[in-house]
Enzyme design. Structure first.
Site, mmCIF file in Angstrom:
data_model
loop_
_atom_site.group_PDB
_atom_site.id
_atom_site.type_symbol
_atom_site.label_atom_id
_atom_site.label_comp_id
_atom_site.label_asym_id
_atom_site.label_seq_id
_atom_site.Cartn_x
_atom_site.Cartn_y
_atom_site.Cartn_z
ATOM 1 N N LYS A 181 0.762 -1.143 0.174
ATOM 2 C CA LYS A 181 -0.080 0.122 0.205
ATOM 3 C C LYS A 181 0.801 1.151 -0.044
ATOM 4 O O LYS A 181 0.660 2.104 -0.328
ATOM 5 C CB LYS A 181 -1.048 -0.246 1.257
ATOM 6 C CG LYS A 181 -2.159 -1.047 0.995
ATOM 7 C CD LYS A 181 -3.102 -0.928 1.851
ATOM 8 C CE LYS A 181 -4.441 -1.952 1.477
ATOM 9 N NZ LYS A 181 -5.457 -1.923 2.508
ATOM 10 N N LYS A 206 -5.055 -10.328 -5.394
ATOM 11 C CA LYS A 206 -6.253 -10.483 -4.780
ATOM 12 C C LYS A 206 -7.340 -9.463 -5.165
ATOM 13 O O LYS A 206 -6.865 -8.505 -5.474
ATOM 14 C CB LYS A 206 -6.130 -10.502 -3.183
ATOM 15 C CG LYS A 206 -5.917 -9.034 -2.686
ATOM 16 C CD LYS A 206 -6.253 -9.098 -1.418
ATOM 17 C CE LYS A 206 -6.281 -7.479 -0.736
ATOM 18 N NZ LYS A 206 -7.135 -7.349 0.441
ATOM 19 N N LYS A 209 -10.677 -3.829 -3.093
ATOM 20 C CA LYS A 209 -11.570 -2.761 -3.112
ATOM 21 C C LYS A 209 -11.000 -1.511 -3.839
ATOM 22 O O LYS A 209 -11.593 -0.671 -4.580
ATOM 23 C CB LYS A 209 -11.908 -1.948 -1.665
ATOM 24 C CG LYS A 209 -12.800 -2.880 -0.777
ATOM 25 C CD LYS A 209 -12.923 -2.139 0.353
ATOM 26 C CE LYS A 209 -13.177 -3.067 1.581
ATOM 27 N NZ LYS A 209 -12.442 -2.456 2.765
HETATM 28 N N1 AQP Z 1 -9.642 -10.954 -2.191
HETATM 29 C C1 AQP Z 1 -9.958 -11.462 -0.874
HETATM 30 N N2 AQP Z 1 -10.603 -12.660 -0.898
HETATM 31 C C2 AQP Z 1 -10.862 -13.056 0.704
HETATM 32 N N3 AQP Z 1 -10.921 -12.312 1.683
HETATM 33 C C3 AQP Z 1 -10.644 -10.957 1.538
HETATM 34 N N4 AQP Z 1 -10.661 -9.875 2.431
HETATM 35 C C4 AQP Z 1 -9.886 -8.798 1.668
HETATM 36 N N5 AQP Z 1 -9.884 -8.988 0.515
HETATM 37 C C5 AQP Z 1 -10.266 -10.491 0.206
HETATM 38 C C6 AQP Z 1 -10.990 -9.983 3.746
HETATM 39 O O1 AQP Z 1 -11.987 -9.032 3.802
HETATM 40 C C7 AQP Z 1 -11.878 -8.725 5.165
HETATM 41 C C8 AQP Z 1 -11.990 -6.894 5.292
HETATM 42 O O2 AQP Z 1 -11.118 -6.499 4.648
HETATM 43 P P1 AQP Z 1 -10.667 -4.870 4.881
HETATM 44 O O3 AQP Z 1 -12.068 -4.103 4.676
HETATM 45 O O4 AQP Z 1 -9.904 -4.749 6.179
HETATM 46 O O5 AQP Z 1 -9.868 -4.757 3.613
HETATM 47 P P2 AQP Z 1 -8.487 -5.244 3.074
HETATM 48 O O6 AQP Z 1 -8.055 -6.465 3.752
HETATM 49 O O7 AQP Z 1 -7.540 -4.158 2.961
HETATM 50 O O8 AQP Z 1 -8.796 -5.727 1.620
HETATM 51 P P3 AQP Z 1 -9.543 -5.005 0.569
HETATM 52 O O9 AQP Z 1 -11.155 -5.142 1.103
HETATM 53 O O10 AQP Z 1 -9.633 -5.338 -0.906
HETATM 54 O O11 AQP Z 1 -9.243 -3.466 0.552
HETATM 55 P P4 AQP Z 1 -8.009 -3.034 -0.229
HETATM 56 O O12 AQP Z 1 -8.131 -2.667 -1.460
HETATM 57 O O13 AQP Z 1 -7.897 -1.425 0.428
HETATM 58 O O14 AQP Z 1 -6.757 -3.713 0.247
HETATM 59 C C9 AQP Z 1 -10.608 -9.110 5.828
HETATM 60 O O15 AQP Z 1 -10.634 -10.016 6.738
HETATM 61 C C10 AQP Z 1 -9.706 -9.212 4.521
HETATM 62 O O16 AQP Z 1 -8.676 -10.618 4.991
#
Ligand code: AQP
Length: 328
Positions: A112, A194, A197
């Site tokens: 990030k 992965k 968002k």
């Molecule tokens: N691709 C994924 N597959 C399975 N689980 C996932 N999680 C995130 N992406 C995947 C799980 O969702 C939960 C909430 O995530 P978060 O809001 O903390 O965001 P994050 O982990 O940073 O991942 P995002 O949603 O894709 O956001 P960005 O793009 O900002 O990195 C967590 O339990 C996570 O493991």
């Protein structure tokens, strides 16, 4: 006494099917077996710049998504992180227990921060410490998360063990709960990454609020691998990912999924996958509008009050053990 789980998601961007299959689906399944705390981690959201108005809206939207997913506020405690100030206080304490070296090893910071540590925010660097505080405040036994959070959870365990060793037992050592299937749903456009968002390519993610037409178009455009068989096969990550999504949204067994597509081509597979995802999202999307603002706020305030009572007790014990005096 029931064991306790804690988990959370950030109110940033649109939640995607990876968030659901990797995290929320398991929260819903585990909530009856465990005493459950589900948090909207808005203090984590500001580790990257956010538009304040959008962040406010997304915070309540995320609560709606939790409830629409099947989290029952009569059974689970649902609350907003910033409503419980102890999260930030314990994060400070734990940052004094953390080592620069261990935070520098966190791969999410490297990703990030885009490799530019000079320009990356300090909050982004210490994000895993705040996450450790979230978990440890509630004496959490189990943390259901996707695979991307495994390293952060290991840090939480290390910090808890270090604190307990140096100051006396204050924290339960949490275990990760990473689902055997669905822990990492990959981008539809690049199965090496992965689903995320923050992916600039919107075609890579199926968002939970995407309409039927958008879902169908995204699935039709999804990349596939060479070969023609539609079978679970880790060496063919694109088809493996699409089939995993099918398996999880239909709840059909691995054998049933493979039998269903035996002899069929990618075109037919994508059509059936799109139909399955649309069917899966339909009732969820209908439930998102179920809660009026006032009702939602009441659920979140009640949740915060319950959470605060536990958090306050943990922090009192931590301060006592460290010799931090508070006179009022
Ligand atoms: N691709 C994924 N597959 C399975 N689980 C996932 N999680 C995130 N992406 C995947 C799980 O969702 C939960 C909430 O995530 P978060 O809001 O903390 O965001 P994050 O982990 O940073 O991942 P995002 O949603 O894709 O956001 P960005 O793009 O900002 O990195 C967590 O339990 C996570 O493991």
């Amino acid at each position: 006494m029931k064991k306790r789980i804690f988990s959370g998601a950030q109110p940033t961007g649109e939640l995607h099917i990876g968030n659901y299959l990797g995290a929320l689906k398991n929260w819903v399944a585990l909530q009856h077996e465990y005493e459950s705390f589900f948090c909207i981690v808005n203090l984590h959201a500001i580790t990257l710049p956010q538009n304040p108005e959008v962040l406010k809206k997304k915070t309540l939207d995320l609560a709606r998504i939790y409830l629409a997913s099947g989290i029952d506020p009569q059974v689970s405690t649902v609350f907003i992180q910033a409503d419980v100030a102890e999260h930030a206080e314990l994060a400070w304490v734990l940052s004094c227990v953390s080592r620069m070296g261990e935070l520098e090893r966190m791969t999410q910071f490297k990703d990030k921060g885009k490799g530019n540590t000079e320009r990356a925010g300090v909050g982004l660097f210490t994000y895993p410490v705040l996450m450790a505080a979230d978990i440890l405040l509630y004496q959490t036994d189990l943390v259901p998360v996707g695979k991307d959070q495994k390293q952060h959870l290991e840090l939480s365990r290390d910090l808890a063990e270090r604190f307990n060793r140096d100051y006396g037992d204050a924290f339960v050592i949490p275990e990760p709960f990473i689902p055997p299937v669905g822990a990492s749903i990959q981008s539809l456009q690049d199965p090496q990454k992965k689903m995320s968002k923050s992916d600039e390519n919107l075609n890579g993610s199926i968002f939970l609020l995407d309409d039927a037409d958008t879902v169908t178009k995204k699935i039709k455009r999804a990349v596939t691998d060479s070969g023609t068989d539609i079978k679970f096969d880790e060496s063919r990550p694109a088809i493996n990912n699409l089939l995993t999504i099918y398996h999880l949204v239909t709840d059909k067994s691995v054998a049933e999924c493979e039998a269903n597509f035996d002899g069929k081509g990618y075109g037919q597979f994508k059509t059936e996958l799109a139909e399955a995802v649309v069917e899966f999202l339909r009732p969820f999307q209908a439930r998102v509008a179920d809660y009026a603002d006032a009702e939602l706020e009441k659920i979140l305030k009640d949740g915060a009050e319950k959470a605060r009572a536990i958090a306050r007790e943990t922090l009192r014990d931590v301060y006592e053990k460290m010799g931090i005096v508070r006179l009022s």
